[in-house]
Motif scaffolding. Sequence first.
Motif, PDB file in Angstrom:
ATOM      1  N   ILE A   1       7.757   5.976  -5.358  1.00 47.12           N
ATOM      2  CA  ILE A   1       7.023   6.736  -4.695  1.00 47.12           C
ATOM      3  C   ILE A   1       5.476   6.520  -4.290  1.00 47.12           C
ATOM      4  O   ILE A   1       4.783   5.872  -5.354  1.00 47.12           O
ATOM      5  N   ASP A   2       5.077   6.224  -3.148  1.00 50.70           N
ATOM      6  CA  ASP A   2       3.748   5.887  -2.853  1.00 50.70           C
ATOM      7  C   ASP A   2       3.252   7.102  -2.064  1.00 50.70           C
ATOM      8  O   ASP A   2       3.624   7.827  -1.317  1.00 50.70           O
ATOM      9  N   ALA A   3       1.813   7.109  -2.218  1.00 47.34           N
ATOM     10  CA  ALA A   3       0.965   8.073  -1.640  1.00 47.34           C
ATOM     11  C   ALA A   3      -0.403   7.693  -1.064  1.00 47.34           C
ATOM     12  O   ALA A   3      -0.936   6.876  -1.977  1.00 47.34           O
ATOM     13  N   GLY A   4      -0.871   7.941  -0.074  1.00 46.57           N
ATOM     14  CA  GLY A   4      -2.346   7.468   0.413  1.00 46.57           C
ATOM     15  C   GLY A   4      -2.848   7.959   1.770  1.00 46.57           C
ATOM     16  O   GLY A   4      -1.731   8.347   2.471  1.00 46.57           O
TER      17      GLY A   4
ATOM     18  N   SER B   1       0.748  -1.269   0.099  1.00 46.06           N
ATOM     19  CA  SER B   1      -0.125   0.068   0.136  1.00 46.06           C
ATOM     20  C   SER B   1       0.898   1.183   0.099  1.00 46.06           C
ATOM     21  O   SER B   1       1.494   1.498  -1.146  1.00 46.06           O
ATOM     22  N   VAL B   2       1.082   1.802   1.265  1.00 48.62           N
ATOM     23  CA  VAL B   2       1.982   3.087   1.076  1.00 48.62           C
ATOM     24  C   VAL B   2       3.215   2.639   1.919  1.00 48.62           C
ATOM     25  O   VAL B   2       3.197   2.614   3.315  1.00 48.62           O
ATOM     26  N   ARG B   3       4.175   2.452   1.420  1.00 48.98           N
ATOM     27  CA  ARG B   3       5.474   2.030   2.029  1.00 48.98           C
ATOM     28  C   ARG B   3       6.336   3.154   2.728  1.00 48.98           C
ATOM     29  O   ARG B   3       5.978   4.388   2.338  1.00 48.98           O
ATOM     30  N   GLY B   4       6.998   2.895   3.992  1.00 45.46           N
ATOM     31  CA  GLY B   4       7.389   4.190   4.466  1.00 45.46           C
ATOM     32  C   GLY B   4       6.860   4.338   5.735  1.00 45.46           C
ATOM     33  O   GLY B   4       6.929   5.170   6.589  1.00 45.46           O
ATOM     34  N   TYR B   5       5.598   3.642   5.886  1.00 45.79           N
ATOM     35  CA  TYR B   5       4.675   3.860   7.198  1.00 45.79           C
ATOM     36  C   TYR B   5       4.396   2.174   7.729  1.00 45.79           C
ATOM     37  O   TYR B   5       4.553   1.141   7.043  1.00 45.79           O
TER      38      TYR B   5
ATOM     39  N   LEU C   1      12.249   5.535   8.544  1.00 46.27           N
ATOM     40  CA  LEU C   1      12.443   4.678   7.433  1.00 46.27           C
ATOM     41  C   LEU C   1      11.876   3.449   8.117  1.00 46.27           C
ATOM     42  O   LEU C   1      11.843   3.191   9.005  1.00 46.27           O
ATOM     43  N   HIS C   2      11.430   2.660   6.901  1.00 51.02           N
ATOM     44  CA  HIS C   2      10.816   1.280   7.205  1.00 51.02           C
ATOM     45  C   HIS C   2      11.226   0.429   6.274  1.00 51.02           C
ATOM     46  O   HIS C   2      11.432   0.679   4.789  1.00 51.02           O
ATOM     47  N   LEU C   3      11.610  -0.960   6.677  1.00 51.60           N
ATOM     48  CA  LEU C   3      12.022  -1.927   5.671  1.00 51.60           C
ATOM     49  C   LEU C   3      10.824  -2.852   5.438  1.00 51.60           C
ATOM     50  O   LEU C   3      10.150  -3.412   6.161  1.00 51.60           O
ATOM     51  N   HIS C   4      10.522  -3.150   3.969  1.00 51.05           N
ATOM     52  CA  HIS C   4       9.390  -3.882   3.540  1.00 51.05           C
ATOM     53  C   HIS C   4       9.930  -4.866   2.579  1.00 51.05           C
ATOM     54  O   HIS C   4      10.782  -4.829   1.875  1.00 51.05           O
ATOM     55  N   PHE C   5       9.355  -6.093   3.041  1.00 49.53           N
ATOM     56  CA  PHE C   5       9.460  -7.283   2.343  1.00 49.53           C
ATOM     57  C   PHE C   5       8.270  -7.831   1.400  1.00 49.53           C
ATOM     58  O   PHE C   5       7.075  -7.627   1.943  1.00 49.53           O
TER      59      PHE C   5
ATOM     60  N   ALA D   1      12.003   2.444   2.648  1.00 48.24           N
ATOM     61  CA  ALA D   1      11.259   3.559   2.395  1.00 48.24           C
ATOM     62  C   ALA D   1      11.249   4.688   3.606  1.00 48.24           C
ATOM     63  O   ALA D   1      11.312   4.243   4.609  1.00 48.24           O
ATOM     64  N   TYR D   2      11.084   6.013   2.938  1.00 47.29           N
ATOM     65  CA  TYR D   2      11.164   6.968   4.008  1.00 47.29           C
ATOM     66  C   TYR D   2       9.749   7.581   4.042  1.00 47.29           C
ATOM     67  O   TYR D   2       9.096   8.005   2.798  1.00 47.29           O
ATOM     68  N   GLY D   3       9.008   7.563   5.177  1.00 46.00           N
ATOM     69  CA  GLY D   3       7.731   8.326   5.164  1.00 46.00           C
ATOM     70  C   GLY D   3       7.817   9.669   5.634  1.00 46.00           C
ATOM     71  O   GLY D   3       8.258   9.972   6.731  1.00 46.00           O
TER      72      GLY D   3
END
Length: 558
Positions: free
Chosen positions: A504-507, A460-464, A548-552, A540-542
């Motif tokens: 880049i994500d937004a939501g 969805s929105v990476r960085g969060y 910063l968040h790491l997503h797999f 990703a940076y929110g």
Amino acid sequence: MRPSACLVALLSAGMAMPATAQLRIDAPAAIVARIAPHLPANASQQRVEALAGQILATEGYFSPAFAFAEDEAGLQLKIDSGPRTLIGNVDVAVDGPVNEKTRADLIAGWRLPVGQPFRQDDWNAAKQQVLAELLAVEHAAARLVDSQAEIDTETSRAALHARYDGGPRYRFGALQVDGLHRYTPALIARYNRSVRPGDPYRSESLQTLISNLQATPYFANVRAELDTAAAEMADDGSAVAPVRLRVRERPGHRAGFGAGFSSNTGARVEANYNTPDFFGQAWEFDTGLRLEQKRQTLYADILLPPDGGQRRHSIGVVSETSDIEKLKTERHALGIQSVQQRGSVEQRLSLNWQRERRTPEGSEIVTSRALVPNVMWTWRQVDNLLDPRAGTVLQLSVGGGATAALSDQNFLRLHGRVQHYLPVGERDTLALRAELGRTFADSRLRIPQDYLFRTGGTGSVRGYAYQSLGIKEGEATVGGRYLAVGSVEYTHWLNDTWGVATFIDAGDAVDELRDARLAVGYGLGVRWRSPAGPIGADLAYGERERQLHLHFSLAIPF
């Protein structure tokens, strides 16, 4: 020496070449590359010349000239390949009761036309292509009767002759199944949409039947072939042959155990049990327990074989607890579902009842009940289901509940998402993603969280953090009535296995449109093409939380 000539140290010759000598080849680079790998070490000049001549002949050079010379640097072989032989005439004949359009298309599609250089590999491939096309459509006993390539070295022209016998035109006969023990031929018939008695034979139809059966939970191995030896001639001159289908059934009981990690819900262990023959009815029963750091799930499903309309029905129950963003929920649900594939559109009809007890930290406990009929359509038009570079996937769903029908609140939920892929250059991909949702209701209260919206996290929105974007209720984040998400991602593949991505994500999810304020996240990731599809790791940076968040993720479309 010509600029295109290559000097290649190949071998030490026997009697003709001293053991210390090096053979250098003076010829165009393409010829050196073709010859050099095939010349053995310690070969005599005579042997080298013979091998080189044979190899050049396969490339269409039938009158080469060879000259050996020895100097201070060693032994040199100079090659004058001579003129290349071109195709001067093509004579292809297809005999037998072959449809005239099919015959004309086969001849017109011959892959080695007049004017093209003669190569042995191309000659073999052209002959095989015509035979393969005959075997694939009706003519299961087609054969290459005769072939000849006549080479005129004086004119450097080749005359090609190929003659085929199409044999009789075959039609499918009865389906004869071997290997059934727990199941009946009626189960096979439920999955057979391509091989019908009386239809013209198509190898593609047989392959479709094999693929459909192997995708089921019932069979570990499937083979199918047209039994031409048992064919009978029909009044119209065609041959009717039975189809021999050999199957090997899967084990009647399977248990599995696993462990893993998700950037959304944390570490995970799970156990699963499956049987494809529940109550001896060819019903698939699947149950399991999944324990995650943020969510724990116990489930059981019964899936029936497809009916006459190729709809597959199922019934399931689930009990789940979760603690995500300081919102604790307990959910118990029962549902029935029907899935049908219509071309590129998958339709899911479902009816679900659930009871949910949610406990937001710092706020009051709320219990919600809902009986929700729902319909979902998914349209897929992509070049590869697991690893697309071009195409679109679109999903729409509509569902709702009413106080007059076992729900605590009147509501209507609409949700849609789309993912579009654009190829860039030879390897790269631009992926665009959008998601919109709205729940029409007087209030979000007493509507289960499954029918409201939270966002954030992988997919969805990476960085969060996972489901951290929504409505604040006490200290917890709960679902709202509006959702909007958008994403742009560019992936550059370094090779066939590894790639790097930027995105880049937004939501956001809100309860009132006036509160909408998109949370933006952006970053970099790596991609690895696994057998199950591209696996991604993103940093990703929110902007909203400045973290910063790491997503797999398994980066395949929904």
